[in-house]
Write a protein that holds these residues in place. Sequence first.
Motif, PDB file in Angstrom:
ATOM      1  N   ASP A 186     -51.573  19.634 108.765  1.00 49.79           N
ATOM      2  CA  ASP A 186     -52.129  20.987 108.889  1.00 49.79           C
ATOM      3  C   ASP A 186     -52.889  21.423 107.640  1.00 49.79           C
ATOM      4  O   ASP A 186     -53.587  22.433 107.676  1.00 49.79           O
ATOM      5  CB  ASP A 186     -50.990  21.996 109.151  1.00 49.79           C
ATOM      6  N   LEU A 187     -52.756  20.682 106.562  1.00 50.86           N
ATOM      7  CA  LEU A 187     -53.450  21.051 105.335  1.00 50.86           C
ATOM      8  C   LEU A 187     -54.551  20.037 105.084  1.00 50.86           C
ATOM      9  O   LEU A 187     -54.310  18.955 104.537  1.00 50.86           O
ATOM     10  CB  LEU A 187     -52.472  21.079 104.163  1.00 50.86           C
ATOM     11  N   GLY A 235     -34.056  21.148  75.708  1.00 57.03           N
ATOM     12  CA  GLY A 235     -33.485  19.969  76.349  1.00 57.03           C
ATOM     13  C   GLY A 235     -34.249  19.447  77.541  1.00 57.03           C
ATOM     14  O   GLY A 235     -33.771  18.542  78.219  1.00 57.03           O
ATOM     15  N   LYS A 236     -35.459  19.982  77.811  1.00 54.83           N
ATOM     16  CA  LYS A 236     -36.226  19.568  78.980  1.00 54.83           C
ATOM     17  C   LYS A 236     -37.605  19.068  78.544  1.00 54.83           C
ATOM     18  O   LYS A 236     -38.211  19.636  77.625  1.00 54.83           O
ATOM     19  CB  LYS A 236     -36.377  20.729  79.967  1.00 54.83           C
ATOM     20  N   PRO A 237     -38.137  18.022  79.199  1.00 54.98           N
ATOM     21  CA  PRO A 237     -39.403  17.425  78.773  1.00 54.98           C
ATOM     22  C   PRO A 237     -40.616  18.144  79.362  1.00 54.98           C
ATOM     23  O   PRO A 237     -40.735  18.299  80.582  1.00 54.98           O
ATOM     24  CB  PRO A 237     -39.308  15.994  79.304  1.00 54.98           C
ATOM     25  N   TYR A 238     -41.529  18.557  78.496  1.00 57.78           N
ATOM     26  CA  TYR A 238     -42.774  19.198  78.915  1.00 57.78           C
ATOM     27  C   TYR A 238     -43.951  18.342  78.464  1.00 57.78           C
ATOM     28  O   TYR A 238     -44.008  17.910  77.304  1.00 57.78           O
ATOM     29  CB  TYR A 238     -42.896  20.597  78.312  1.00 57.78           C
ATOM     30  N   VAL A 239     -44.888  18.118  79.376  1.00 57.97           N
ATOM     31  CA  VAL A 239     -46.031  17.257  79.097  1.00 57.97           C
ATOM     32  C   VAL A 239     -47.319  18.049  79.261  1.00 57.97           C
ATOM     33  O   VAL A 239     -47.435  18.909  80.150  1.00 57.97           O
ATOM     34  CB  VAL A 239     -46.022  16.021  80.027  1.00 57.97           C
ATOM     35  N   ASN A 240     -48.280  17.770  78.398  1.00 61.72           N
ATOM     36  CA  ASN A 240     -49.583  18.407  78.527  1.00 61.72           C
ATOM     37  C   ASN A 240     -50.370  17.690  79.614  1.00 61.72           C
ATOM     38  O   ASN A 240     -50.440  16.463  79.645  1.00 61.72           O
ATOM     39  CB  ASN A 240     -50.347  18.348  77.203  1.00 61.72           C
ATOM     40  N   SER A 241     -50.947  18.454  80.533  1.00 59.65           N
ATOM     41  CA  SER A 241     -51.702  17.861  81.637  1.00 59.65           C
ATOM     42  C   SER A 241     -52.914  18.732  81.936  1.00 59.65           C
ATOM     43  O   SER A 241     -52.960  19.913  81.586  1.00 59.65           O
ATOM     44  CB  SER A 241     -50.830  17.718  82.886  1.00 59.65           C
ATOM     45  N   THR A 242     -53.885  18.115  82.588  1.00 62.93           N
ATOM     46  CA  THR A 242     -55.094  18.822  83.000  1.00 62.93           C
ATOM     47  C   THR A 242     -55.154  18.829  84.515  1.00 62.93           C
ATOM     48  O   THR A 242     -54.983  17.785  85.155  1.00 62.93           O
ATOM     49  CB  THR A 242     -56.354  18.157  82.430  1.00 62.93           C
ATOM     50  N   ILE A 243     -55.375  20.015  85.089  1.00 67.97           N
ATOM     51  CA  ILE A 243     -55.447  20.168  86.543  1.00 67.97           C
ATOM     52  C   ILE A 243     -56.870  20.562  86.905  1.00 67.97           C
ATOM     53  O   ILE A 243     -57.436  21.494  86.329  1.00 67.97           O
ATOM     54  CB  ILE A 243     -54.452  21.237  87.036  1.00 67.97           C
ATOM     55  N   TYR A 244     -57.442  19.839  87.854  1.00 63.12           N
ATOM     56  CA  TYR A 244     -58.817  20.061  88.303  1.00 63.12           C
ATOM     57  C   TYR A 244     -58.769  20.699  89.684  1.00 63.12           C
ATOM     58  O   TYR A 244     -58.225  20.128  90.632  1.00 63.12           O
ATOM     59  CB  TYR A 244     -59.590  18.747  88.364  1.00 63.12           C
ATOM     60  N   GLY A 245     -59.324  21.895  89.806  1.00 57.65           N
ATOM     61  CA  GLY A 245     -59.289  22.607  91.071  1.00 57.65           C
ATOM     62  C   GLY A 245     -60.476  22.299  91.960  1.00 57.65           C
ATOM     63  O   GLY A 245     -61.533  21.840  91.495  1.00 57.65           O
ATOM     64  N   HIS A 246     -60.333  22.584  93.231  1.00 62.14           N
ATOM     65  CA  HIS A 246     -61.436  22.435  94.176  1.00 62.14           C
ATOM     66  C   HIS A 246     -62.512  23.492  93.952  1.00 62.14           C
ATOM     67  O   HIS A 246     -63.625  23.364  94.468  1.00 62.14           O
ATOM     68  CB  HIS A 246     -60.919  22.492  95.614  1.00 62.14           C
ATOM     69  N   ASN A 247     -62.185  24.529  93.180  1.00 61.36           N
ATOM     70  CA  ASN A 247     -63.169  25.562  92.867  1.00 61.36           C
ATOM     71  C   ASN A 247     -63.996  25.219  91.633  1.00 61.36           C
ATOM     72  O   ASN A 247     -64.781  26.028  91.155  1.00 61.36           O
ATOM     73  CB  ASN A 247     -62.478  26.914  92.658  1.00 61.36           C
ATOM     74  N   GLY A 289     -50.832  23.892  98.979  1.00 63.45           N
ATOM     75  CA  GLY A 289     -52.254  23.568  98.960  1.00 63.45           C
ATOM     76  C   GLY A 289     -52.467  22.214  98.316  1.00 63.45           C
ATOM     77  O   GLY A 289     -51.542  21.418  98.168  1.00 63.45           O
ATOM     78  N   ARG A 290     -53.703  21.955  97.923  1.00 63.23           N
ATOM     79  CA  ARG A 290     -54.036  20.736  97.192  1.00 63.23           C
ATOM     80  C   ARG A 290     -54.908  21.115  96.005  1.00 63.23           C
ATOM     81  O   ARG A 290     -55.608  22.127  96.032  1.00 63.23           O
ATOM     82  CB  ARG A 290     -54.803  19.741  98.072  1.00 63.23           C
ATOM     83  N   VAL A 291     -54.870  20.300  94.964  1.00 65.10           N
ATOM     84  CA  VAL A 291     -55.874  20.381  93.908  1.00 65.10           C
ATOM     85  C   VAL A 291     -56.658  19.077  93.913  1.00 65.10           C
ATOM     86  O   VAL A 291     -56.237  18.080  94.513  1.00 65.10           O
ATOM     87  CB  VAL A 291     -55.239  20.634  92.521  1.00 65.10           C
ATOM     88  N   TYR A 322     -52.382  30.333  89.718  1.00 59.47           N
ATOM     89  CA  TYR A 322     -53.283  29.181  89.784  1.00 59.47           C
ATOM     90  C   TYR A 322     -53.735  28.868  91.208  1.00 59.47           C
ATOM     91  O   TYR A 322     -54.385  27.858  91.452  1.00 59.47           O
ATOM     92  CB  TYR A 322     -52.602  27.934  89.212  1.00 59.47           C
ATOM     93  N   MET A 323     -53.393  29.714  92.164  1.00 56.71           N
ATOM     94  CA  MET A 323     -53.613  29.370  93.571  1.00 56.71           C
ATOM     95  C   MET A 323     -55.090  29.223  93.933  1.00 56.71           C
ATOM     96  O   MET A 323     -55.432  28.556  94.909  1.00 56.71           O
ATOM     97  CB  MET A 323     -52.935  30.389  94.489  1.00 56.71           C
ATOM     98  N   ASP A 324     -55.997  29.813  93.154  1.00 53.11           N
ATOM     99  CA  ASP A 324     -57.425  29.653  93.425  1.00 53.11           C
ATOM    100  C   ASP A 324     -57.899  28.211  93.221  1.00 53.11           C
ATOM    101  O   ASP A 324     -59.002  27.854  93.644  1.00 53.11           O
ATOM    102  CB  ASP A 324     -58.249  30.580  92.525  1.00 53.11           C
ATOM    103  N   LEU A 325     -57.072  27.390  92.585  1.00 51.25           N
ATOM    104  CA  LEU A 325     -57.428  25.984  92.416  1.00 51.25           C
ATOM    105  C   LEU A 325     -57.439  25.235  93.742  1.00 51.25           C
ATOM    106  O   LEU A 325     -58.062  24.182  93.863  1.00 51.25           O
ATOM    107  CB  LEU A 325     -56.451  25.297  91.459  1.00 51.25           C
ATOM    108  N   SER A 326     -56.729  25.769  94.735  1.00 52.74           N
ATOM    109  CA  SER A 326     -56.656  25.140  96.057  1.00 52.74           C
ATOM    110  C   SER A 326     -57.637  25.809  97.008  1.00 52.74           C
ATOM    111  O   SER A 326     -57.677  27.040  97.110  1.00 52.74           O
ATOM    112  CB  SER A 326     -55.238  25.245  96.626  1.00 52.74           C
ATOM    113  N   GLU A 327     -58.397  24.994  97.706  1.00 55.49           N
ATOM    114  CA  GLU A 327     -59.383  25.526  98.652  1.00 55.49           C
ATOM    115  C   GLU A 327     -58.711  26.150  99.860  1.00 55.49           C
ATOM    116  O   GLU A 327     -59.123  27.210 100.336  1.00 55.49           O
ATOM    117  CB  GLU A 327     -60.323  24.404  99.083  1.00 55.49           C
ATOM    118  N   ASN A 328     -57.683  25.498 100.375  1.00 49.04           N
ATOM    119  CA  ASN A 328     -56.946  25.997 101.534  1.00 49.04           C
ATOM    120  C   ASN A 328     -55.457  25.985 101.217  1.00 49.04           C
ATOM    121  O   ASN A 328     -54.973  25.132 100.466  1.00 49.04           O
ATOM    122  CB  ASN A 328     -57.200  25.125 102.767  1.00 49.04           C
ATOM    123  N   THR A 329     -54.724  26.902 101.813  1.00 45.38           N
ATOM    124  CA  THR A 329     -53.275  26.920 101.670  1.00 45.38           C
ATOM    125  C   THR A 329     -52.636  27.235 103.020  1.00 45.38           C
ATOM    126  O   THR A 329     -53.259  27.847 103.886  1.00 45.38           O
ATOM    127  CB  THR A 329     -52.794  27.965 100.642  1.00 45.38           C
TER     128      THR A 329
END
Length: 408
Positions: free
Chosen positions: A406-407, A187-199, A248-250, A223-230
């Motif tokens: 701060d981030l 009953g919940k919508p899931y979408v395929n997505s691509t995430i690009y990390g800073h690494n 963090g950010r991706v 997946y936290m290594d995708l963010s350069e800073n946290t």
Amino acid sequence: MRKLTPIVFLLLMLHMPFAACGKTSGFSFDRQRSHITVPIIVRNNLAVVTLNINGRGPFHFILDTGVNTTILTEPLISHLLNLNIQETILVYGLGGEGIVEAYLATGVEISMRGITGKNMNMIVIPEDILSFSEIFGFPVVGIIGHDFFRNFPVEISYSSEVMKVYRTPDYRIHRRSKIIPFELINGKPYVNSTIYGHNGEKINTNLLIDLGASHPLYLNRHYMDLSENTISGFLGKGISGNLLGKMGRVKKISLGDIYIKEPLVSYPDAEFLKFEGHHLAWEGIIGGGIMKRFNVIIDYPSELMVLRKGNFFSQPFHTNLSGMEVVSRGPRLRQFVIHYVRPGSSAYEAGLAAGDQIIQMNRKYHHELTLESILDELSGKTGSVITIVVLREREVLRKQFRLREDLL
């Protein structure tokens, strides 16, 4: 439009019944029309709609694609609604200790402008478990999700604060729109997505589209290594209490051929992704902080969404520039209390603490303030000075700090 303090309301259900047994249930149009326009209120990246329940109301409910059955979070009003309570069920949220007994009401009638749902189920959460009103500054008493979305395509315009509900999937698709397929799972919508990390790493994954989660993006900590800073932070409030983790950010995330650059990412602490000692299979969520940047059509019958860039699309993603979360409490929700202060933030360095009651901000006394006006002040430009007077136990304290990101 101003940025608001982000709060997430993330619930997972052990038992999520869809329909009252033996009876036809679901929403339908009251009149023969192609679509109906319904006003909404947008706060904290969330859309709030006004409902009547069993002919009583109006009541404010959050639109949430992350839940199945409609949930009433303020049981004190349940006695007004003549609810037919059938059984006790278990409900759990993020965190292994977040299990509570709730009640299942059946045969409920839920209506909004021009649309009525008959023989619906409703879960009633016990008192003092979740309070949405305190973070909106006005009474918000529940959540409505799959029960509503499963019947019609729903178009949400966050900037105009309106929702269009279409009888059938023959709505007009604007030429600048993008059609994104999704899969309904439980009953919940899931979408395929691509995430690009800073690494430099790129991952493809299925993410839940959750209109009831206010942060832009949530990912599992692996997946936290995708963010350069946290930085450490407050991610919201659920059945288990405060949800904590890292932010963090991706580099970017793609939905089809739409790219959202430098979104904030919330990484919940591992302990919040456990149930009875077992880790949940949880990849992540695309929340309201991203979805509100679009005019969005959520079409459950066709299993697709239609995205068109809205007025908020180009706004940068900021963390909470003050580092403190403020809620409304007390009579008429006119007491403003600091709920959380992020360690190392400007508010923290100024000496503010959870439990402090705001009695003055930037020369306005508490009786002149609303929660919305407070969040306006705290969402100003980087470098803006905030002067605040708080009551801590019986001591009045005056503090001053500057808003900062701060981030970086």
